[in-house]
Every structure is written in structure tokens, then in C-alpha cells.
Design a protein around this motif. Structure first.
Motif, PDB file in Angstrom:
ATOM      1  N   VAL A  24      10.142   0.583   4.386  1.00 22.11           N
ATOM      2  CA  VAL A  24      10.529   0.714   2.982  1.00 22.11           C
ATOM      3  C   VAL A  24      11.913   1.326   2.828  1.00 22.11           C
ATOM      4  CG1 VAL A  24       9.808   1.610   0.739  1.00 22.11           C
ATOM      5  CG2 VAL A  24       8.083   0.993   2.404  1.00 22.11           C
ATOM      6  N   GLY A  25      12.317   2.136   3.790  1.00 18.97           N
ATOM      7  CA  GLY A  25      13.626   2.776   3.712  1.00 18.97           C
ATOM      8  C   GLY A  25      13.500   4.224   3.284  1.00 18.97           C
ATOM      9  N   SER A  26      14.597   4.763   2.825  1.00 17.57           N
ATOM     10  CA  SER A  26      14.642   6.165   2.414  1.00 17.57           C
ATOM     11  C   SER A  26      13.860   6.374   1.120  1.00 17.57           C
ATOM     12  CB  SER A  26      16.099   6.590   2.188  1.00 17.57           C
ATOM     13  OG  SER A  26      16.620   5.929   1.042  1.00 17.57           O
TER      14      SER A  26
ATOM     15  N   SER B 159       0.831  -1.210   0.000  1.00 16.99           N
ATOM     16  CA  SER B 159       0.000   0.000   0.000  1.00 16.99           C
ATOM     17  C   SER B 159       0.865   1.260   0.000  1.00 16.99           C
ATOM     18  CB  SER B 159      -0.965   0.000   1.184  1.00 16.99           C
ATOM     19  OG  SER B 159      -0.274   0.075   2.410  1.00 16.99           O
ATOM     20  N   VAL B 160       2.014   1.212   0.662  1.00 19.19           N
ATOM     21  CA  VAL B 160       2.948   2.346   0.620  1.00 19.19           C
ATOM     22  C   VAL B 160       3.510   2.481  -0.788  1.00 19.19           C
ATOM     23  CG1 VAL B 160       5.133   3.258   1.490  1.00 19.19           C
ATOM     24  CG2 VAL B 160       3.513   2.201   3.073  1.00 19.19           C
ATOM     25  N   LEU B 161       3.859   1.361  -1.397  1.00 12.54           N
ATOM     26  CA  LEU B 161       4.363   1.399  -2.774  1.00 12.54           C
ATOM     27  C   LEU B 161       3.279   1.897  -3.736  1.00 12.54           C
ATOM     28  CD1 LEU B 161       6.454  -1.893  -2.913  1.00 12.54           C
ATOM     29  CD2 LEU B 161       7.299   0.448  -2.728  1.00 12.54           C
ATOM     30  N   ASP B 162       2.036   1.479  -3.516  1.00 11.81           N
ATOM     31  CA  ASP B 162       0.927   1.962  -4.351  1.00 11.81           C
ATOM     32  C   ASP B 162       0.797   3.477  -4.243  1.00 11.81           C
ATOM     33  OD1 ASP B 162       0.293  -0.629  -5.127  1.00 11.81           O
ATOM     34  OD2 ASP B 162      -1.364  -0.832  -3.689  1.00 11.81           O
ATOM     35  N   ALA B 163       0.861   3.987  -3.006  1.00  4.09           N
ATOM     36  CA  ALA B 163       0.755   5.423  -2.789  1.00  4.09           C
ATOM     37  C   ALA B 163       1.914   6.164  -3.448  1.00  4.09           C
ATOM     38  CB  ALA B 163       0.706   5.727  -1.293  1.00  4.09           C
ATOM     39  N   ALA B 164       3.113   5.619  -3.318  1.00  2.66           N
ATOM     40  CA  ALA B 164       4.286   6.239  -3.945  1.00  2.66           C
ATOM     41  C   ALA B 164       4.163   6.220  -5.463  1.00  2.66           C
ATOM     42  CB  ALA B 164       5.555   5.513  -3.506  1.00  2.66           C
ATOM     43  N   GLN B 165       3.654   5.136  -5.998  1.00  2.00           N
ATOM     44  CA  GLN B 165       3.482   5.024  -7.443  1.00  2.00           C
ATOM     45  C   GLN B 165       2.459   6.046  -7.944  1.00  2.00           C
ATOM     46  OE1 GLN B 165       2.240   1.105  -8.759  1.00  2.00           O
ATOM     47  NE2 GLN B 165       3.347   1.361 -10.677  1.00  2.00           N
ATOM     48  N   GLN B 166       1.384   6.235  -7.201  1.00  2.00           N
ATOM     49  CA  GLN B 166       0.381   7.239  -7.570  1.00  2.00           C
ATOM     50  C   GLN B 166       0.995   8.637  -7.565  1.00  2.00           C
ATOM     51  OE1 GLN B 166      -2.707   6.700  -4.682  1.00  2.00           O
ATOM     52  NE2 GLN B 166      -3.469   4.810  -5.614  1.00  2.00           N
ATOM     53  N   LEU B 167       1.740   8.953  -6.514  1.00  3.29           N
ATOM     54  CA  LEU B 167       2.390  10.263  -6.436  1.00  3.29           C
ATOM     55  C   LEU B 167       3.399  10.447  -7.556  1.00  3.29           C
ATOM     56  CD1 LEU B 167       2.845  10.569  -2.581  1.00  3.29           C
ATOM     57  CD2 LEU B 167       1.453  12.062  -4.026  1.00  3.29           C
TER      58      LEU B 167
END
Length: 97
Positions: free
Chosen positions: A44-46, A8-16
Motif C-alpha cells: 500500500v505504501g506509506s 482488507s488493509v484499506l478496510d482496516a485503515a478505514q475503520q481506524l
């Protein structure tokens, strides 16, 4: 936050990434993902690691800031002309401060 939440964090980052480019902030990611920045960093890291993961796992293309500024400079000069182009126009077009 469990590993199940990492996608879900990766999904949010991908959307941004698609909406504002690689210049998104961790504050924006925190708000979009609905988790704290500390949790994002732990799981996730930096931001650099996060962008690397998007490239590797999701085959995203991430333009670096320098490339965006150069592309924006070309676009602004093509539109406004060399003598009328301003740094502010370039920064706004590139999405940088």
C-alpha cells in the motif's frame, strides 16, 4: 500478501480512521489488518499514500493534525474558558501526544 489482500488493509485503515482519526499508527493498522508493517508498506505504501488512497478510492475525508488541534482548541476553550484551558486538554481532545 497478494493484491486481493489490499482491500482488507484499506478496510482496516478505514475503520481506524473512523474510530481514532488520521492519527492512527501503523502499529494499530498492522494489528487490525493482521499483516506485518513491512507487508503494508510493500503493498500500500506509506501512511500518507494510504490516506491519499482512502480519499481517492473511498471518498473519505481526512483531517490533518493541525486542523484537529485547532478544532480541539476551540472546543476546549468553549468548555473550560480561555484561562482554564490546558495544552493537555487540547491534546487529549485532538487525539495527539
Amino acid at each position: 500478501m497478494s493484491n486481493v489482500d489490499v482491500p482488507s488493509v484499506l478496510d482496516a485503515a478505514q475503520q481506524l480512521l473512523h474510530e481514532v482519526g488520521s492519527g492512527f499508527t501503523m502499529d494499530q493498522l498492522e494489528e487490525r489488518a493482521g499483516v506485518s508493517r513491512a507487508t503494508i508498506y510493500r503493498r500500500v505504501g506509506s501512511k500518507a499514500e494510504l490516506l491519499d488512497r482512502l480519499v481517492e478510492d473511498r471518498h473519505e475525508t481526512v483531517d490533518d493534525v493541525r486542523t484537529r488541534i485547532l478544532q480541539a482548541t476551540r472546543a476546549v476553550i468553549a468548555t473550560a474558558g480561555l484561562t482554564e484551558a490546558t495544552i493537555e486538554q487540547v491534546a487529549a481532545t485532538a487525539g495527539v501526544g
